[in-house]
Write an enzyme that holds these catalytic residues in place. Structure first.
Site, PDB file in Angstrom:
ATOM      1  N   CYS A  59       0.897  -1.202   0.023  1.00 23.85           N
ATOM      2  CA  CYS A  59      -0.125  -0.116  -0.177  1.00 23.85           C
ATOM      3  C   CYS A  59       0.800   1.264   0.033  1.00 23.85           C
ATOM      4  CB  CYS A  59      -0.852   0.179   1.359  1.00 23.85           C
ATOM      5  SG  CYS A  59      -1.921  -1.505   1.327  1.00 23.85           S
TER       6      CYS A  59
HETATM    7  C1  BEZ Z   1       0.672  -4.685   1.835  1.00 23.94           C
HETATM    8  O1  BEZ Z   1      -0.029  -3.516   1.424  1.00 23.94           O
HETATM    9  O2  BEZ Z   1       1.780  -4.740   1.562  1.00 23.94           O
HETATM   10  C2  BEZ Z   1      -0.036  -5.894   2.375  1.00 23.94           C
HETATM   11  C3  BEZ Z   1      -1.480  -5.717   3.059  1.00 23.94           C
HETATM   12  C4  BEZ Z   1      -2.060  -6.862   3.469  1.00 23.94           C
HETATM   13  C5  BEZ Z   1      -1.760  -7.833   3.066  1.00 23.94           C
HETATM   14  C6  BEZ Z   1      -0.315  -7.971   2.626  1.00 23.94           C
HETATM   15  C7  BEZ Z   1       0.274  -6.994   2.103  1.00 23.94           C
END
Ligand code: BEZ
Length: 211
Positions: free
Chosen positions: A45
């Site tokens: 994100c």
């Molecule tokens: C991420 O944004 O890195 C992420 C969020 C939830 C699960 C896996 C990755």
């Protein structure tokens, strides 16, 4: 209820990092991209939000407002923004909805309980100036989205609305386009006076009209 193509985008009031917004008022006459991410302070994100901030001028050029969402509250988004700026080199320059009561997430069916029953999936909704949903996209949490593709779809939708053309496989801005099947040859003569390349009666190829 799932939000489907052609549906009226659900309206809402929400707290964001740029104050409270009423979604339709905030959209005004613009196009909108509403996108969710699973959680604050997560790596994928962080890269997505930094990239969207970097290419925001491309959205502005197309009269598109972007807005992010997660089920974390606004004060968490604000703390996270510092990490995004530091690691991605661009400060988040669009509002992020804090949705701890999942009001907006539920309206847009952004929680898929068999994937995760508390976190939002990676949804994208493109909404046109008539508040109609024109694209929906759902990605898994572990896969960062391609926001250049979102811009490409916006270009395609705006060409369709403006010029009655569709875009072929892997189309890029500047490539030839296709006259939509709903346009008769008689009408096409008025819309495309320089003519077209008729590969078959239903595959009529023209130069991109706004070039
Ligand atoms: C991420 O944004 O890195 C992420 C969020 C939830 C699960 C896996 C990755």
């Amino acid at each position: 209820m799932a939000v489907r193509l052609g549906d009226e985008a659900p309206d809402f009031t929400a707290d964001t990092t740029q104050g409270q917004i009423h979604f339709y008022d905030w959209l005004g006459d613009s196009w909108g991209v509403l996108f969710s991410h699973p959680k604050d302070f997560t790596p994928v994100c962080t890269t997505e939000l930094g990239y969207v901030a970097k290419i925001k001028p491309e959205f502005d050029k197309r009269n598109v407002k972007v807005i992010g969402l997660s089920v974390d509250p606004v004060d968490s988004h604000e703390k996270w923004d510092k990490d995004i700026e530091e690691t991605q080199g661009t400060a988040v320059n669009f509002p992020m909805i804090g949705d701890p009561d999942r009001k907006v997430a539920d309206l847009y069916d952004m929680i898929h309980p068999n994937a995760n029953n508390t976190l939002t999936v990676r949804s994208v909704f493109i909404i046109d100036p008539n508040d109609k949903v024109r694209l929906t996209l759902t990605y898994p949490a572990s896969t960062g989205r391609n926001f250049d593709e979102i811009l490409r779809v916006i270009d395609s939708l705006q060409l369709t609305d403006g010029y009655k053309v569709a875009t072929p496989v892997n189309w890029k801005d500047g490539d030839d386009v296709i006259i939509v099947p709903a346009v008769s040859n008689e009408d096409a003569k008025k819309l495309f006076p320089k003519g077209w390349d008729e590969k078959t009666p239903y595959l009529r190829v023209v130069k991109q009209p706004n070039r």
